[in-house]
Design an enzyme around this catalytic site. Structure first.
Site, PDB file in Angstrom:
ATOM      1  N   CYS A  59       0.829  -1.206   0.000  1.00  0.00           N
ATOM      2  CA  CYS A  59       0.000   0.000   0.000  1.00  0.00           C
ATOM      3  C   CYS A  59       0.864   1.256   0.000  1.00  0.00           C
ATOM      4  CB  CYS A  59      -0.941   0.005   1.206  1.00  0.00           C
ATOM      5  SG  CYS A  59      -0.113  -0.043   2.800  1.00  0.00           S
ATOM      6  N   GLU A 106      -1.825   1.198  -4.861  1.00  0.00           N
ATOM      7  CA  GLU A 106      -1.721  -0.163  -4.325  1.00  0.00           C
ATOM      8  C   GLU A 106      -1.040  -1.005  -5.405  1.00  0.00           C
ATOM      9  OE1 GLU A 106      -3.305  -2.642  -0.919  1.00  0.00           O
ATOM     10  OE2 GLU A 106      -3.458  -0.496  -1.334  1.00  0.00           O
TER      11      GLU A 106
END
Length: 365
Positions: free
Chosen positions: A323, A357
């Site tokens: 992330c 992401e």
């Protein structure tokens, strides 16, 4: 939040800018072309949090716009699911005329699912009493005529569940349906449709795998449950107790028989694997019996700590969901010495933001 950037007309252009930026940032690792998985341009977030503004008899949701440097009223919210937007309107109409439910209410959190459930958390700067409980129960009854809803009240050192504090999501992943218990105030992937694409990509990247899988930071079992079909056995670790409890529920409800969850941190598990320490939580588990050729990691934004990174480097194949591209890049400086990136993906979990992401598959050189 930058409301001005949230324009579905510019979504494709913004996503292309992310792809170019990501490829340039990781060019030194000679990655393959980025596989890009787009989001819906609107109504993609399954959860949303709003502050509440009291202005005389009026009451409304707001967010803070960092670009404008001011609060912005949000009667509707483009990124949020259709279900959340519907609930926003229905809920505020009930809260406004009710003194007990609106008194010192400062925040409302929504957690929705593709399966049609929604959880509403009301946060207060006061202790909640019997009057609040009675009014909240009446509110739930009224909203239940339109929604599959549950309500939670929160105040300092106080939490009241009128029924339950979770939703159960249903995700169609390839030809299988997976059910996931998602607990209020615990981490879940906010963009459910992109989450499905992430699961399908991970399944594809690990097809024809041999041996077992080790997963660190498994959360509610989101990935390990879907990936279990590709491995003989799966061993997964997670520290947060609510997430472990949800993972155990999810294992049972999905009928997964080859997955075991251990409640411990990635750092402690690294020590256990290196036989630096023994842990009571590992009693009855023969770590040496696992033949894990593949490791899956989905670490927090800080990335992987040095000891755990050394553990990860010992596996033939590494599936890494990140992330935070910056910490992924830092971790790849070491992993690239022994492994080569053979798959590289961008999952647009957060449209109209700089957030990216990413997923990489690394295989030993």
């Amino acid at each position: 939040m930058n409301l001005a950037a949230m324009d579905p007309q510019t979504y494709d252009t913004q996503l292309e800018h992310k792809r170019i930026k990501l490829e340039q940032a990781f060019a030194q690792f000679e990655t393959p072309s980025v596989e890009v998985f787009a989001s819906e341009p609107a109504n993609y977030r399954m959860r949303a949090e709003f502050r509440m503004w009291h202005d005389g008899d009026d009451l409304y949701y707001y967010m803070f716009d960092k670009v404008l440097n001011e609060k912005v009223r949000c009667d509707q919210y483009l990124p949020a699911s259709v279900l959340i937007n519907q609930m926003m309107s229905a809920l505020i109409a009930e809260l406004k005329p009710n003194p007990s439910l609106r008194h010192k209410l400062f925040q409302v959190d929504f957690l929705s699912t593709l399966s049609g459930e929604i959880l509403v958390s009301l946060l207060y700067h006061r202790q909640l009493d019997d009057q609040w409980r009675a009014d909240a129960a009446a509110l739930k009854t009224k909203l239940s005529s339109q929604f599959n809803v549950n309500i939670i009240g929160r105040a300092r050192k106080q939490k009241i569940d009128l029924d339950k504090d979770f939703v159960v999501e249903s995700l169609q992943v390839n030809d299988k349906t997976f059910l996931y218990k998602q607990i209020e105030n615990s981490f879940t992937q906010p963009n459910a449709k992109v989450s499905v694409k992430m699961l399908e990509w991970a399944i594809d990247a690990t097809q024809d795998s041999e041996g077992d899988l080790l997963e660190l930071y498994c959360g509610n079992g989101n990935f390990s449950i879907a990936l279990a079909q590709n491995f003989n056995r799966v061993l997964a670790t997670e520290l947060a107790k609510p997430s472990v409890d949800a993972a155990q529920y999810n294992i049972e409800v999905n009928g997964i028989e080859n997955l075991q969850i251990i409640r411990m941190s990635a750092e402690d598990f690294s020590d256990a694997m290196a036989k630096k320490r023994s842990f009571r939580r590992l009693e009855g588990i023969d770590l040496d019996s696992y033949v894990c050729n593949t490791i899956f990691v989905d670490p927090p934004r800080a990335g992987i700590d040095p000891d755990t990174l050394a553990l990860v480097q010992g596996y033939e194949r590494i599936l890494y969901i990140s992330c935070n591209p910056e910490t992924l890049k830092d971790n790849l400086q070491l992993l690239n010495e022994t492994h080569k990136v053979t798959r590289f993906a961008l999952f647009d979990q957060f449209p109209y933001t700089e957030h990216m992401e990413t997923g990489v598959l690394l295989e030993r050189r």
